[in-house]
Design a protein around this motif. Structure first.
Motif, PDB file in Angstrom:
ATOM      1  N   THR A 144     -31.173  69.569   1.279  1.00  0.00           N
ATOM      2  CA  THR A 144     -30.934  70.880   1.854  1.00  0.00           C
ATOM      3  C   THR A 144     -32.091  71.831   1.575  1.00  0.00           C
ATOM      4  O   THR A 144     -32.505  72.588   2.440  1.00  0.00           O
ATOM      5  CB  THR A 144     -29.626  71.481   1.302  1.00  0.00           C
ATOM      6  OG1 THR A 144     -28.563  70.575   1.596  1.00  0.00           O
ATOM      7  CG2 THR A 144     -29.329  72.824   1.916  1.00  0.00           C
ATOM      8  N   SER A 145     -32.663  71.767   0.381  1.00  0.00           N
ATOM      9  CA  SER A 145     -33.674  72.750  -0.010  1.00  0.00           C
ATOM     10  C   SER A 145     -35.112  72.318   0.241  1.00  0.00           C
ATOM     11  O   SER A 145     -35.969  73.167   0.463  1.00  0.00           O
ATOM     12  CB  SER A 145     -33.509  73.110  -1.489  1.00  0.00           C
ATOM     13  OG  SER A 145     -33.694  71.956  -2.296  1.00  0.00           O
ATOM     14  N   SER A 146     -35.419  71.036   0.205  1.00  0.00           N
ATOM     15  CA  SER A 146     -36.813  70.587   0.244  1.00  0.00           C
ATOM     16  C   SER A 146     -37.142  69.656   1.407  1.00  0.00           C
ATOM     17  O   SER A 146     -38.205  69.063   1.424  1.00  0.00           O
ATOM     18  CB  SER A 146     -37.167  69.885  -1.065  1.00  0.00           C
ATOM     19  OG  SER A 146     -36.994  70.752  -2.154  1.00  0.00           O
ATOM     20  N   PHE A 147     -36.251  69.534   2.344  1.00  0.00           N
ATOM     21  CA  PHE A 147     -36.481  68.657   3.483  1.00  0.00           C
ATOM     22  C   PHE A 147     -36.284  69.461   4.762  1.00  0.00           C
ATOM     23  O   PHE A 147     -35.487  70.396   4.801  1.00  0.00           O
ATOM     24  CB  PHE A 147     -35.496  67.479   3.486  1.00  0.00           C
ATOM     25  CG  PHE A 147     -35.838  66.392   2.528  1.00  0.00           C
ATOM     26  CD1 PHE A 147     -36.308  65.170   2.975  1.00  0.00           C
ATOM     27  CD2 PHE A 147     -35.693  66.574   1.162  1.00  0.00           C
ATOM     28  CE1 PHE A 147     -36.614  64.163   2.085  1.00  0.00           C
ATOM     29  CE2 PHE A 147     -35.993  65.575   0.262  1.00  0.00           C
ATOM     30  CZ  PHE A 147     -36.460  64.363   0.732  1.00  0.00           C
ATOM     31  N   ALA A 148     -37.016  69.074   5.786  1.00  0.00           N
ATOM     32  CA  ALA A 148     -36.764  69.637   7.103  1.00  0.00           C
ATOM     33  C   ALA A 148     -35.621  68.822   7.700  1.00  0.00           C
ATOM     34  O   ALA A 148     -35.793  67.646   7.998  1.00  0.00           O
ATOM     35  CB  ALA A 148     -38.023  69.544   7.963  1.00  0.00           C
ATOM     36  N   CYS A 149     -34.467  69.427   7.800  1.00  0.00           N
ATOM     37  CA  CYS A 149     -33.300  68.688   8.268  1.00  0.00           C
ATOM     38  C   CYS A 149     -32.463  69.581   9.167  1.00  0.00           C
ATOM     39  O   CYS A 149     -32.099  70.687   8.779  1.00  0.00           O
ATOM     40  CB  CYS A 149     -32.464  68.226   7.082  1.00  0.00           C
ATOM     41  SG  CYS A 149     -31.041  67.269   7.598  1.00  0.00           S
ATOM     42  N   ASP A 150     -32.166  69.097  10.346  1.00  0.00           N
ATOM     43  CA  ASP A 150     -31.309  69.800  11.286  1.00  0.00           C
ATOM     44  C   ASP A 150     -29.978  69.063  11.344  1.00  0.00           C
ATOM     45  O   ASP A 150     -29.788  68.158  12.153  1.00  0.00           O
ATOM     46  CB  ASP A 150     -32.001  69.830  12.655  1.00  0.00           C
ATOM     47  CG  ASP A 150     -31.231  70.606  13.689  1.00  0.00           C
ATOM     48  OD1 ASP A 150     -30.060  70.981  13.433  1.00  0.00           O
ATOM     49  OD2 ASP A 150     -31.783  70.833  14.778  1.00  0.00           O
ATOM     50  N   TRP A 151     -29.045  69.439  10.449  1.00  0.00           N
ATOM     51  CA  TRP A 151     -27.778  68.726  10.359  1.00  0.00           C
ATOM     52  C   TRP A 151     -26.975  68.772  11.652  1.00  0.00           C
ATOM     53  O   TRP A 151     -26.407  67.751  12.055  1.00  0.00           O
ATOM     54  CB  TRP A 151     -26.942  69.221   9.185  1.00  0.00           C
ATOM     55  CG  TRP A 151     -27.437  68.768   7.846  1.00  0.00           C
ATOM     56  CD1 TRP A 151     -27.830  69.563   6.810  1.00  0.00           C
ATOM     57  CD2 TRP A 151     -27.612  67.416   7.380  1.00  0.00           C
ATOM     58  NE1 TRP A 151     -28.230  68.797   5.747  1.00  0.00           N
ATOM     59  CE2 TRP A 151     -28.108  67.472   6.061  1.00  0.00           C
ATOM     60  CE3 TRP A 151     -27.405  66.173   7.961  1.00  0.00           C
ATOM     61  CZ2 TRP A 151     -28.384  66.346   5.317  1.00  0.00           C
ATOM     62  CZ3 TRP A 151     -27.692  65.030   7.215  1.00  0.00           C
ATOM     63  CH2 TRP A 151     -28.167  65.127   5.912  1.00  0.00           C
ATOM     64  N   PRO A 152     -26.878  69.929  12.344  1.00  0.00           N
ATOM     65  CA  PRO A 152     -26.122  69.918  13.606  1.00  0.00           C
ATOM     66  C   PRO A 152     -26.683  68.925  14.628  1.00  0.00           C
ATOM     67  O   PRO A 152     -25.924  68.221  15.300  1.00  0.00           O
ATOM     68  CB  PRO A 152     -26.224  71.360  14.106  1.00  0.00           C
ATOM     69  CG  PRO A 152     -26.388  72.162  12.846  1.00  0.00           C
ATOM     70  CD  PRO A 152     -27.264  71.301  11.960  1.00  0.00           C
ATOM     71  N   ALA A 153     -27.998  68.833  14.738  1.00  0.00           N
ATOM     72  CA  ALA A 153     -28.601  67.865  15.664  1.00  0.00           C
ATOM     73  C   ALA A 153     -28.342  66.437  15.197  1.00  0.00           C
ATOM     74  O   ALA A 153     -28.059  65.547  16.010  1.00  0.00           O
ATOM     75  CB  ALA A 153     -30.097  68.123  15.804  1.00  0.00           C
ATOM     76  N   PHE A 154     -28.425  66.207  13.888  1.00  0.00           N
ATOM     77  CA  PHE A 154     -28.139  64.884  13.349  1.00  0.00           C
ATOM     78  C   PHE A 154     -26.708  64.466  13.683  1.00  0.00           C
ATOM     79  O   PHE A 154     -26.468  63.363  14.170  1.00  0.00           O
ATOM     80  CB  PHE A 154     -28.363  64.857  11.833  1.00  0.00           C
ATOM     81  CG  PHE A 154     -27.887  63.589  11.172  1.00  0.00           C
ATOM     82  CD1 PHE A 154     -28.656  62.442  11.228  1.00  0.00           C
ATOM     83  CD2 PHE A 154     -26.665  63.542  10.521  1.00  0.00           C
ATOM     84  CE1 PHE A 154     -28.215  61.255  10.637  1.00  0.00           C
ATOM     85  CE2 PHE A 154     -26.210  62.374   9.925  1.00  0.00           C
ATOM     86  CZ  PHE A 154     -26.996  61.233   9.988  1.00  0.00           C
TER      87      PHE A 154
END
Length: 122
Positions: free
Chosen positions: A13-23
């Motif tokens: 959550t803090s150190s990665f580029a992550c788009d959870w809704p798209a995932f």
């Protein structure tokens, strides 16, 4: 059905580029395509945790993502394996490390137990 849980270390959550809704959107589409699930039946929980160890050490420069997909019985082993590989590919596409962190990703597809029941209502 399906019941999907994504456990991940807090670093995601803090150190990665992550788009959870798209995932989640892409994962649900993949489950529908590969496992013939119905889109309204796909339910996903994201569970971050701060207590993650690799070997005997806290994760430090590492992060974990594990995707659990539980389906009603009836899919072939080949279908479950295809879905597992597709889930891992989605993690690779949607979770990008930054700052030298290493991502450890895994996935599992299993059948729900015969005792599984659900309730929808007010």
């Amino acid at each position: 059905m399906p019941q999907i849980t994504v456990d991940h270390s807090a670093q995601v959550t803090s150190s990665f580029a992550c788009d959870w809704p798209a995932f989640v959107r892409d994962l649900h589409g993949t489950v529908v395509e590969i496992a013939a699930a119905k889109l309204p039946a796909c339910k996903t929980r994201l569970r971050p945790t701060g207590d993650v160890f690799i070997g005997h050490e806290p994760v430090g420069d590492h992060a974990l993502v594990h995707v659990h997909i539980a389906l009603l019985p009836g899919r072939t082993e080949e279908t479950k394996a295809r879905l597992t590989e597709a889930a891992l590919e989605l993690v690779r596409r949607h979770v990008r490390a930054s700052g030298g962190l290493t991502l450890h990703a895994s996935a599992e597809v299993r059948e729900l137990d015969a005792s599984y029941r659900k309730y929808e209502g007010e």
